[in-house]
Design an enzyme around this catalytic site. Structure first.
Site, PDB file in Angstrom:
ATOM      1  N   HIS A  53       7.537  -4.500 -14.156  1.00  0.00           N
ATOM      2  CA  HIS A  53       6.863  -5.697 -14.667  1.00  0.00           C
ATOM      3  C   HIS A  53       7.787  -6.333 -15.702  1.00  0.00           C
ATOM      4  O   HIS A  53       8.246  -5.660 -16.631  1.00  0.00           O
ATOM      5  CB  HIS A  53       5.516  -5.323 -15.301  1.00  0.00           C
ATOM      6  N   HIS A  75       8.042  -3.671  -6.403  1.00  0.00           N
ATOM      7  CA  HIS A  75       7.654  -2.294  -6.086  1.00  0.00           C
ATOM      8  C   HIS A  75       8.604  -1.763  -5.015  1.00  0.00           C
ATOM      9  O   HIS A  75       8.981  -2.495  -4.090  1.00  0.00           O
ATOM     10  CB  HIS A  75       6.218  -2.257  -5.563  1.00  0.00           C
ATOM     11  N   GLY A 133      -3.135  16.325  -7.381  1.00  0.00           N
ATOM     12  CA  GLY A 133      -2.962  16.870  -8.724  1.00  0.00           C
ATOM     13  C   GLY A 133      -1.685  16.452  -9.411  1.00  0.00           C
ATOM     14  O   GLY A 133      -1.124  17.203 -10.214  1.00  0.00           O
ATOM     15  N   GLY A 134      -1.209  15.258  -9.126  1.00  0.00           N
ATOM     16  CA  GLY A 134      -0.005  14.768  -9.783  1.00  0.00           C
ATOM     17  C   GLY A 134      -0.250  14.402 -11.241  1.00  0.00           C
ATOM     18  O   GLY A 134      -1.384  14.397 -11.727  1.00  0.00           O
ATOM     19  N   ASN A 135       0.830  14.088 -11.934  1.00  0.00           N
ATOM     20  CA  ASN A 135       0.749  13.708 -13.336  1.00  0.00           C
ATOM     21  C   ASN A 135       0.102  12.326 -13.464  1.00  0.00           C
ATOM     22  O   ASN A 135       0.548  11.369 -12.833  1.00  0.00           O
ATOM     23  CB  ASN A 135       2.149  13.696 -13.943  1.00  0.00           C
ATOM     24  N   SER A 190       9.371   6.479  -6.528  1.00  0.00           N
ATOM     25  CA  SER A 190       8.445   5.360  -6.628  1.00  0.00           C
ATOM     26  C   SER A 190       8.815   4.527  -7.837  1.00  0.00           C
ATOM     27  O   SER A 190       9.033   5.077  -8.928  1.00  0.00           O
ATOM     28  CB  SER A 190       7.004   5.866  -6.749  1.00  0.00           C
ATOM     29  N   HIS A 241      14.040 -10.914   1.343  1.00  0.00           N
ATOM     30  CA  HIS A 241      13.732 -10.607   2.738  1.00  0.00           C
ATOM     31  C   HIS A 241      14.999 -10.493   3.585  1.00  0.00           C
ATOM     32  O   HIS A 241      15.098  -9.611   4.457  1.00  0.00           O
ATOM     33  CB  HIS A 241      12.807 -11.675   3.313  1.00  0.00           C
ATOM     34  N   HIS A 297     -10.867  -8.347  -1.282  1.00  0.00           N
ATOM     35  CA  HIS A 297     -11.939  -8.959  -2.061  1.00  0.00           C
ATOM     36  C   HIS A 297     -11.486 -10.237  -2.769  1.00  0.00           C
ATOM     37  O   HIS A 297     -12.316 -11.027  -3.210  1.00  0.00           O
ATOM     38  CB  HIS A 297     -12.521  -7.951  -3.072  1.00  0.00           C
ATOM     39  N   ARG A 352       9.861   8.021   0.719  1.00  0.00           N
ATOM     40  CA  ARG A 352       9.303   9.371   0.684  1.00  0.00           C
ATOM     41  C   ARG A 352       9.571  10.102   1.996  1.00  0.00           C
ATOM     42  O   ARG A 352       9.764   9.489   3.050  1.00  0.00           O
ATOM     43  CB  ARG A 352       7.799   9.305   0.437  1.00  0.00           C
TER      44      ARG A 352
END
Length: 279
Positions: A107, A117, A262-264, A103, A150, A180, A121
């Site tokens: 920025h 991004h 429970g990841g970091n 992942s 693209h 939103h 996986r």
């Protein structure tokens, strides 16, 4: 954790891709006269069963070109807790799982260099599938950069299945949307999940997506990193980052997956920008 041949192959490739991407990003920093490098933090997790549950490595660099970039790899497994299993493909009847992936979120210091991004996986429940994608997030969009991004992803898709790019582009447009705010998170890219056409074919496509990203994004960064910018440009970037943060904290499935398994915490939230504003 014991890995089967497919799990081990996916993990090894994701980690190798991490090494190549990080080396390219460090090279860009060197070209800018910066000595910035990645800080790597290994982490482990304990499964709710009490058994070892795998772990990963969080990598973060803060430099002259990359204001903050995180490149993480993780390989985890165990048992989903509670009702969360029902939200995961193939886990409703059996909550055992395995997941490995990479992942990345960048920025940038110059508002004319788009944030980005990328994620790939491989997951195993009662089913086995690949997912991932990449999307460009400029605060000041430049049509040529968007088109090139693209086009490179489309070429990777078309080499495997002519239906992939239109399907996965639409999926990205729908997924990376902030209801939103009624705006898209960026200028899109591709997003795919639950790819189950056979391990070899889907692994080859996932690798193609990773290679396409490594091809196109550094080229865009090098093209724009020395462009002049104004305080107003920086203000626009900081405001746009606020929208990005809202999406990742409210809607992003990867953030939720990391928290639920429970990841970091530092690795999960490395996607958040270093500076953002809300006016």
């Amino acid at each position: 954790m014991e890995l089967d041949d497919q799990q081990a192959a996916a993990r090894a490739w994701f980690e190798a891709l991490r090494d190549r991407i990080c080396a390219e990003f460090v090279a860009i920093e060197r070209e800018a006269g910066s000595d910035a490098t990645f800080d790597y933090l290994p982490w482990d997790r304990i499964d709710p069963s009490g058994l070892p549950g795998g772990g990963g490595v969080r990598g973060v660099m803060k430099g002259r070109v990359f204001e903050k970039v995180g490149v993480n790899v993780s390989t985890v497994g165990g048992t989903f807790e509670g009702d969360f299993a029902k939200t995961i493909h193939g886990a409703a009847e059996n909550p055992q799982f395995f997941a490995t992936g990479i992942s990345l979120v960048a920025h940038m210091a110059n508002p004319h260099v788009p944030a980005v991004h990328m994620n790939c996986r491989f997951l195993v429940t009662t089913k086995r599938w690949f997912g991932g994608g990449a999307d460009l997030n400029p605060s000041l969009p430049i049509a040529g950069d968007t088109d090139e991004f693209h086009a490179t992803l489309q070429a990777a898709c078309d080499a495997h299945d002519a239906s992939y790019y239109p399907r996965f582009k639409q999926w990205a447009d729908e997924y990376f949307y902030i209801p939103h705010r009624q705006v898209h998170r960026g200028v899109g890219g591709i997003f795919f999940d639950h790819l189950e056409n056979g391990f070899d074919a889907d692994f080859a496509f996932t690798r193609a997506v990773g290679e396409a990203f490594l091809d196109v994004y550094p080229r865009i960064v090098r093209r724009r990193t020395n462009a002049p910018f104004s305080p107003a440009d920086t203000a626009a970037m900081h405001a746009w980052r606020g929208r990005y943060a809202e999406f990742n904290l409210v809607y992003d499935r990867g953030t939720l997956f990391g928290l639920k398994t429970g990841g970091n915490i530092d690795a999960i939230l490395m996607s958040l920008p270093p500076v953002a504003t809300w006016d």
